[in-house]
Motif scaffolding. Sequence first.
Motif, mmCIF file in Angstrom:
data_model
loop_
_atom_site.group_PDB
_atom_site.id
_atom_site.type_symbol
_atom_site.label_atom_id
_atom_site.label_comp_id
_atom_site.label_asym_id
_atom_site.label_seq_id
_atom_site.Cartn_x
_atom_site.Cartn_y
_atom_site.Cartn_z
ATOM 1 N N THR A 178 -27.431 -59.193 -41.381
ATOM 2 C CA THR A 178 -26.556 -59.816 -41.824
ATOM 3 C C THR A 178 -25.454 -60.130 -40.823
ATOM 4 N N LEU A 179 -25.411 -59.238 -39.771
ATOM 5 C CA LEU A 179 -24.299 -59.464 -38.750
ATOM 6 C C LEU A 179 -24.764 -60.510 -37.550
ATOM 7 N N MET A 180 -26.094 -60.418 -37.490
ATOM 8 C CA MET A 180 -26.560 -61.288 -36.398
ATOM 9 C C MET A 180 -26.337 -62.745 -36.456
ATOM 10 N N GLY A 181 -26.044 -63.292 -35.349
ATOM 11 C CA GLY A 181 -25.750 -64.773 -35.331
ATOM 12 C C GLY A 181 -24.256 -65.206 -35.882
ATOM 13 N N LYS A 182 -23.327 -64.240 -35.855
ATOM 14 C CA LYS A 182 -21.967 -64.513 -36.528
ATOM 15 C C LYS A 182 -20.832 -64.407 -35.433
ATOM 16 N N TYR A 183 -21.106 -63.724 -34.304
ATOM 17 C CA TYR A 183 -20.409 -63.523 -33.460
ATOM 18 C C TYR A 183 -20.277 -64.077 -32.052
ATOM 19 N N GLY A 184 -21.264 -64.842 -32.043
ATOM 20 C CA GLY A 184 -21.589 -65.266 -30.654
ATOM 21 C C GLY A 184 -21.741 -64.275 -29.463
ATOM 22 N N GLU A 185 -20.865 -64.642 -28.384
ATOM 23 C CA GLU A 185 -21.406 -63.631 -27.256
ATOM 24 C C GLU A 185 -20.961 -62.056 -27.690
ATOM 25 N N ASP A 186 -20.281 -62.015 -28.537
ATOM 26 C CA ASP A 186 -19.805 -60.409 -28.892
ATOM 27 C C ASP A 186 -20.847 -59.842 -29.864
ATOM 28 N N THR A 187 -21.943 -60.505 -30.135
ATOM 29 C CA THR A 187 -22.851 -59.782 -30.863
ATOM 30 C C THR A 187 -23.473 -58.513 -30.038
ATOM 31 N N LYS A 188 -23.488 -58.694 -28.859
ATOM 32 C CA LYS A 188 -23.791 -57.222 -27.894
ATOM 33 C C LYS A 188 -22.692 -55.977 -28.289
ATOM 34 N N LEU A 189 -21.899 -56.498 -28.941
ATOM 35 C CA LEU A 189 -20.810 -55.166 -28.933
ATOM 36 C C LEU A 189 -21.271 -54.448 -30.503
ATOM 37 N N ILE A 190 -22.122 -55.188 -31.105
ATOM 38 C CA ILE A 190 -22.369 -54.318 -32.153
ATOM 39 C C ILE A 190 -23.123 -52.977 -32.096
ATOM 40 N N TYR A 207 -16.334 -51.448 -35.979
ATOM 41 C CA TYR A 207 -16.852 -50.632 -34.795
ATOM 42 C C TYR A 207 -17.193 -51.810 -34.060
ATOM 43 N N ARG A 208 -16.859 -51.603 -32.459
ATOM 44 C CA ARG A 208 -17.209 -52.339 -31.559
ATOM 45 C C ARG A 208 -17.299 -51.739 -30.168
ATOM 46 N N ARG A 209 -18.502 -51.843 -29.623
ATOM 47 C CA ARG A 209 -18.900 -51.292 -28.528
ATOM 48 C C ARG A 209 -18.282 -51.855 -27.309
ATOM 49 N N ASP A 210 -17.221 -52.140 -27.515
ATOM 50 C CA ASP A 210 -16.038 -52.817 -26.389
ATOM 51 C C ASP A 210 -15.886 -51.614 -25.534
ATOM 52 N N ASN A 211 -15.096 -52.468 -24.321
ATOM 53 C CA ASN A 211 -14.473 -51.427 -23.484
ATOM 54 C C ASN A 211 -13.196 -51.236 -24.013
ATOM 55 N N PRO A 212 -13.018 -49.686 -24.064
ATOM 56 C CA PRO A 212 -12.069 -49.140 -24.846
ATOM 57 C C PRO A 212 -10.920 -49.218 -23.873
ATOM 58 N N ALA A 213 -9.507 -49.795 -24.289
ATOM 59 C CA ALA A 213 -8.294 -49.539 -23.598
ATOM 60 C C ALA A 213 -7.411 -48.892 -24.481
ATOM 61 N N THR A 214 -7.532 -47.350 -24.435
ATOM 62 C CA THR A 214 -6.784 -46.667 -25.526
ATOM 63 C C THR A 214 -5.308 -46.786 -25.356
ATOM 64 N N THR A 215 -4.983 -46.879 -24.072
ATOM 65 C CA THR A 215 -3.306 -46.919 -24.155
ATOM 66 C C THR A 215 -2.741 -48.068 -24.413
ATOM 67 N N ARG A 216 -3.589 -49.300 -24.747
ATOM 68 C CA ARG A 216 -3.164 -50.269 -25.293
ATOM 69 C C ARG A 216 -3.536 -50.472 -26.771
ATOM 70 N N GLY A 217 -4.037 -49.248 -27.393
ATOM 71 C CA GLY A 217 -4.428 -49.484 -28.641
ATOM 72 C C GLY A 217 -5.450 -49.962 -29.023
ATOM 73 N N ARG A 218 -6.549 -50.212 -27.904
ATOM 74 C CA ARG A 218 -7.995 -50.697 -28.177
ATOM 75 C C ARG A 218 -8.983 -49.600 -28.234
ATOM 76 N N TYR A 219 -9.596 -49.394 -29.300
ATOM 77 C CA TYR A 219 -10.604 -48.413 -29.599
ATOM 78 C C TYR A 219 -11.755 -48.860 -30.121
ATOM 79 N N ARG A 220 -12.913 -48.180 -29.857
ATOM 80 C CA ARG A 220 -14.353 -48.626 -30.543
ATOM 81 C C ARG A 220 -14.424 -48.247 -32.042
ATOM 82 N N GLU A 221 -13.730 -47.571 -32.729
ATOM 83 C CA GLU A 221 -13.591 -47.469 -34.068
ATOM 84 C C GLU A 221 -11.804 -47.602 -34.199
#
Lengths: 515, 515
Positions: A112-124, A166-180
């Motif tokens: 369902t999620l594949m092919g919807k987010y372009g380059e960001d698919t790797k962050l699933i 949920y995103r397996r992103d590089n978290p930047a918690t001081t800027r309010g960016r989390y993985r959950e």
Amino acid sequence: MLRLGPLAAAGRLLPAGPRFGPPRPSGGRVSLSRSRPPGPVGDRGLLARQVRAAAGSAGGGRSPVLKTPKGTRDHPPAHAALRDRLLAAVVTCFKRHGAAAIDTPVLELRETLMGKYGEDTKLIYELQDQGGELLALRYDLTVPFARYLAMNKITNMKRYHVAKVYRRDNPATTRGRYREFYQCDFDIAGQFDPMIPDAECLKIVHEILSDLQLGDFIIKVNDRRILNGVFAVCGIPENKFITTCSTVDKLDKMPWEEVRSEMVGEKGLSPEAVDHIGEYVQLHGGLDLIEQLLQDPKLSQNKLAKEGLGDMKLLFEYLTLFGITGKISFDLSLARGLDYYTGVIFEAVLLQPENDHVEEPVSVGSVAGGGRYDGLVGMFDPKGRKVPCVGVSIGIERIFSILEQRVEASEEKIRTTETQVLVASAQKKLLEERLKLISELWNAGIKAEVLYKKNPKLLNQLQYCEDTGIPLVAIVGEQELKDGVVKLRVVATREEVNVRRESLVEEIRMRTSRP
Amino acid sequence: MLRLGPLAAAGRLLPAGPRFGPPRPSGGRVSLSRSRPPGPVGDRGLLARQVRAAAGSAGGGRSPVLKTPKGTRDHPPAHAALRDRLLAAVVTCFKRHGAAAIDTPVLELRETLMGKYGEDTKLIYELQDQGGELLALRYDLTVPFARYLAMNKITNMKRYHVAKVYRRDNPATTRGRYREFYQCDFDIAGQFDPMIPDAECLKIVHEILSDLQLGDFIIKVNDRRILNGVFAVCGIPENKFITTCSTVDKLDKMPWEEVRSEMVGEKGLSPEAVDHIGEYVQLHGGLDLIEQLLQDPKLSQNKLAKEGLGDMKLLFEYLTLFGITGKISFDLSLARGLDYYTGVIFEAVLLQPENDHVEEPVSVGSVAGGGRYDGLVGMFDPKGRKVPCVGVSIGIERIFSILEQRVEASEEKIRTTETQVLVASAQKKLLEERLKLISELWNAGIKAEVLYKKNPKLLNQLQYCEDTGIPLVAIVGEQELKDGVVKLRVVATREEVNVRRESLVEEIRMRTSRP
């Protein structure tokens, strides 16, 4: 239109109580005396040994690692209370615009999620194959919404959804960016007259950011069709539109020179085409710019761009009726990262996230974004039937980071409970009487607490109220019991009155109802 | 003490509108005419082809599978609205007892969850190793709470947590058993005088089940120390206590004979010991049974059992003060599945889940459960420092299944939105006027909708109100504009009044405030 200021959002303020900040104990803090040892079963029993052995084998014999996963965090009571109020403010706005709530699972089939987010698919986040279906954690609320519409053959709907993604992103918690993190989405699905739902989405962003008093902001607006028209007239081949779009999207973080060299170098576009694009994507303005581009000799010949510009003009007319064009900027550099947008796109950024009280201001960037995605539902429909959609997502975690830091800086105290009264006793051996009274209060719907001690000192009971912000104390004593009254003490003023027992509920309600 | 009846929980009832049941379209259903084709970018563009190719490769060239993962479900608006109200009722009770909210991540380190759930550990969802930490989805809210307490060195706290948990269980969706489901937990952590917090947990269960009017119920209570004492005096070796406990736990689903043969066969216990256990675990009663067992020649010699029975007596005294012993049964067959309990355990079951209107009644079993777990926090503490805890979990999904079926059977309609007024026009070419008016209403905090059509028919606008339960229509027309009024129509009675534009907000508020 100030429905929720930062102080209102933070709840009633306390003269004293738990600080906002690192988690601290809360609740009956005053009765810590070890009145009995823990039960022996958990203490020395087989279970404890078995469990320790199991934990040891999982952790390689080390003592257990005490942390939350990278990029995630716990929300202690003061955070949770502040966030609940923030979410409530956003939901109030969504409901004001007639949206219904839906909920979908955190888990989706991977396909369902594949092919919807372009380059960001790797962050699933993918789940391990434990037999059965291959699953993943949702990456946003938009794709599940499209899946939901297609699955139930719904062709029009106005819905909101507040939930974690949920995103397996590089978290930047001081800027309010989390993985959950929470997303708060409002979407309108259906075939309607152009730009009316799109304008409502922008109105919603405007209302929420105004209500929350986050400081000055601007909402950038563009249209994927205009961007694609620009790419076309600049001579970019169609198969490079999407990748060009992702690079343009970086203009809010890097200067044009860097974006240009990525386009020419990494993406292999011709320098002439890129310079031509540069002339367009650095433009921003209002109705005047739209008119100017509609007269642009090349762009006006491009069907997509012309459609996009025509709709942009219509959108500005509606936004004028809504009285919000002062905060809207038609900005050709806005591209938005996600693949699925097909028309209007927008993104709100704070202009002055700095707070006077804060030494190191939080840099939060975008606090809301969205756009039109007319093709996404069709991807899920076996016959490719389309349901045009437009929606907005409020970046609640980033907003929360700002409020969090603001509250911390101002040393405001946040009440984390709503208890109206502590049931206390001045003498010993009155536990039974306290339990009887509190039971009456609970049954009448009063929010009440009692210390879990047989014979607590009155001072400790009063201190508990000071610490946790409980405004009233109902004190039972021998004399009060004889007289059929309860002594009601106002914590803030130390005023004490005897209240007849049968009037106590009404008296507490009266004294704790908000003015 | 009936604060939330099933009808109140289901929200305001509608004379007409979307049925509760299988998902159906909701929202502006009346304006479906295809006024423009979807944008060409999503339609024939590169993106759509790319995305289809990607989806195809993930799904093996088939058309996309349209489903949620096994054991999970979407909640359409009518479900979501009902569930929101149900959760709100539970949270209201938790707040009445002075609890603060916390939130923890859905993801936990795998090692945090390992060794806590005994045989059920195999039901934990694990995430794929994508580099970095090994993660899993939380199985309940209790272990994350214990991890949170230990990590933050909190030694006392009263908290609630309402959130989803994940179990790779065999789903039984008709009985409300899912793989993703909400738990509503209330826990008291800290060293206190015995049985006061434990009694409060039972009071909470009693309040919630009474408030929700789910029919008659009973709360079974036992103590792990009593069970272990029984096992000891019956001659079960200590290393078989836990496995014996899991088998006893099946007594609510299978007769004693079957449980007996599992104990003798699978678990390898001696038939004599098992028969001896059988004499005990089939007992249930109240204070009288506690007194009887305190006199039991063998049991009274066992330290654990004696402690457990002493505390059970004290618990019953407190429950008598709370006036709820009528619904409490001291039941020696209650064992609870989870390993981590160390003292009092309890479980609430509905006695008459059948509803007169329902042909096939939902069998829901346990609707709440909990107990004391004094060892769990210590497992996370590097020095093994203990924090005694007791808590309760409300089985909200099972309760929801009952309410869901009840609403369906009664053919009640649930409003899924809260819109107070539809802004409509009787003539053509008044879109601008409608947008101006609705903007005024939104800015004043009125919940308002408008159809997303340039020239909708009045009949369609009125029909939309009928379908979605909007009580008022604000109609603008040439004449009204000239006169500075708005025609306000009450949908139910068809009454129409002209209201001066400057009084409209007040008039709408007045007419839509609940009595």
